[in-house]
Design an enzyme around this catalytic site. Structure first.
Site, PDB file in Angstrom:
ATOM      1  N   ASP A 121      68.317   2.718  54.255  1.00 60.28           N
ATOM      2  CA  ASP A 121      67.882   2.832  55.705  1.00 60.28           C
ATOM      3  C   ASP A 121      66.542   3.151  55.870  1.00 60.28           C
ATOM      4  OD1 ASP A 121      69.408   2.905  58.275  1.00 60.28           O
ATOM      5  OD2 ASP A 121      68.193   4.868  58.488  1.00 60.28           O
ATOM      6  N   SER A 122      65.790   2.360  56.777  1.00 64.56           N
ATOM      7  CA  SER A 122      64.314   2.331  56.695  1.00 64.56           C
ATOM      8  C   SER A 122      64.080   2.319  58.123  1.00 64.56           C
ATOM      9  CB  SER A 122      63.831   1.209  55.901  1.00 64.56           C
ATOM     10  OG  SER A 122      64.678   0.017  56.340  1.00 64.56           O
ATOM     11  N   GLY A 125      60.592  -7.772  61.134  1.00 64.07           N
ATOM     12  CA  GLY A 125      60.432  -6.399  61.948  1.00 64.07           C
ATOM     13  C   GLY A 125      58.852  -6.145  62.361  1.00 64.07           C
TER      14      GLY A 125
HETATM   15  P1  ITT Z   1      71.422  -2.628  58.167  1.00 65.11           P
HETATM   16  O1  ITT Z   1      71.474  -1.213  59.174  1.00 65.11           O
HETATM   17  O2  ITT Z   1      72.431  -3.589  58.113  1.00 65.11           O
HETATM   18  O3  ITT Z   1      70.687  -2.367  56.684  1.00 65.11           O
HETATM   19  P2  ITT Z   1      69.075  -3.029  60.100  1.00 65.11           P
HETATM   20  O4  ITT Z   1      67.872  -3.896  60.396  1.00 65.11           O
HETATM   21  O5  ITT Z   1      69.706  -2.188  61.110  1.00 65.11           O
HETATM   22  O6  ITT Z   1      70.241  -3.499  58.886  1.00 65.11           O
HETATM   23  P3  ITT Z   1      67.815  -0.199  59.653  1.00 65.11           P
HETATM   24  O7  ITT Z   1      69.115   0.235  60.589  1.00 65.11           O
HETATM   25  O8  ITT Z   1      67.584   0.338  58.261  1.00 65.11           O
HETATM   26  O9  ITT Z   1      68.415  -1.895  59.436  1.00 65.11           O
HETATM   27  O10 ITT Z   1      66.585  -0.715  60.591  1.00 65.11           O
HETATM   28  C1  ITT Z   1      65.382  -0.751  60.061  1.00 65.11           C
HETATM   29  C2  ITT Z   1      64.455  -1.378  60.691  1.00 65.11           C
HETATM   30  O11 ITT Z   1      63.187  -0.881  60.596  1.00 65.11           O
HETATM   31  C3  ITT Z   1      64.164  -2.903  60.698  1.00 65.11           C
HETATM   32  O12 ITT Z   1      65.284  -3.739  61.506  1.00 65.11           O
HETATM   33  C4  ITT Z   1      63.143  -3.008  61.062  1.00 65.11           C
HETATM   34  O13 ITT Z   1      62.803  -3.274  62.297  1.00 65.11           O
HETATM   35  C5  ITT Z   1      62.227  -1.791  60.520  1.00 65.11           C
HETATM   36  N1  ITT Z   1      61.624  -2.076  59.314  1.00 65.11           N
HETATM   37  C6  ITT Z   1      62.345  -1.541  58.084  1.00 65.11           C
HETATM   38  N2  ITT Z   1      61.703  -1.941  57.044  1.00 65.11           N
HETATM   39  C7  ITT Z   1      60.773  -2.881  57.068  1.00 65.11           C
HETATM   40  C8  ITT Z   1      59.886  -3.832  56.641  1.00 65.11           C
HETATM   41  O14 ITT Z   1      59.885  -3.826  55.435  1.00 65.11           O
HETATM   42  N3  ITT Z   1      58.982  -4.555  57.391  1.00 65.11           N
HETATM   43  C9  ITT Z   1      59.188  -4.704  58.770  1.00 65.11           C
HETATM   44  N4  ITT Z   1      59.947  -3.757  59.380  1.00 65.11           N
HETATM   45  C10 ITT Z   1      60.970  -2.790  58.782  1.00 65.11           C
END
Ligand code: ITT
Length: 192
Positions: A68-69, A151
């Site tokens: 989660d990021s 992202g």
């Molecule tokens: P999962 O929950 O299925 O893993 P998700 O994309 O919904 O996929 P998150 O809820 O963790 O994942 O949201 C993370 C968002 O933060 C991601 O969609 C990007 O918009 C941003 N993000 C995270 N890491 C990033 C990176 O390395 N580079 C750019 N944006 C990033």
């Protein structure tokens, strides 16, 4: 090689998991034949990572790795934070979200545009649950730059590297990224 299931639907995360952890056999949910949407009801990155890893482990019995990021912008009080993937609502794609971010930061002076990417990793094996975190510091520029990554990468500039994370090669990004740091920390903890 230890088989691990990536508890994510984000293909870019899976690609980075594989690049950063070449010594593990990482399979996707699709390859495991499951389709599960885990609701992110937690208020922190680590709570949400654990929810995702536990749910996929419970469903498959395969050791599950979740990430989660998100992006924390200091001038916006840490937003979009845990809502990074949902910033601006369901209708937006990555480009729509970063355009909204730039618009919301139009009035923010150059020296106040600091931000950080945060990554919390949860790894649930059934016997043990592991956690690891990583942070990558940078700033939000005013125009997108670069074609790589995903992202918010095109607007996230890392002064030490002199480029955005979207202008970096995968190797460069993984060497300094929040995800690279968290996953390497996890690999160390597992070894011990
Ligand atoms: P999962 O929950 O299925 O893993 P998700 O994309 O919904 O996929 P998150 O809820 O963790 O994942 O949201 C993370 C968002 O933060 C991601 O969609 C990007 O918009 C941003 N993000 C995270 N890491 C990033 C990176 O390395 N580079 C750019 N944006 C990033």
């Amino acid at each position: 090689m230890q088989k691990i299931i990536a508890a994510t639907k984000n293909k870019n995360k899976v690609r980075e998991f594989k690049e950063i952890l070449p010594d593990f056999d990482i399979i996707t949910q699709e390859e495991a034949g499951i389709d599960l949407d885990v609701e992110e009801t937690g208020t922190t990155f680590s709570e949400n990572a654990l929810l995702k890893a536990q749910a996929i482990f419970d469903k498959t019995g395969i050791p599950a790795l979740a990430d989660d990021s998100g992006l924390e912008v200091f001038a916006l009080g840490g937003a979009p934070g845990v809502y990074s993937a949902r910033y601006g609502g369901e209708g937006l794609d990555d480009f729509g979200r970063l355009t909204l971010l730039l618009k919301n930061m139009e009035e923010v002076d150059d020296e106040l545009r600091g931000a950080q990417f945060v990554c919390s990793i949860a790894f649930v094996t059934g016997e043990k649950t592991y956690n690891a975190q990583g942070i990558c510091e940078g700033m939000i520029i005013r125009e997108p730059r670069g074609e790589n990554g995903f992202g918010y990468d095109p607007v996230f500039y890392v002064p030490d590297m002199g480029k955005t994370t979207a202008e970096m090669s995968s190797e460069e990004k993984n060497s300094i990224s929040h995800r690279g740091k968290a996953l390497r920390q996890l690999a160390e903890i597992i070894k011990e």
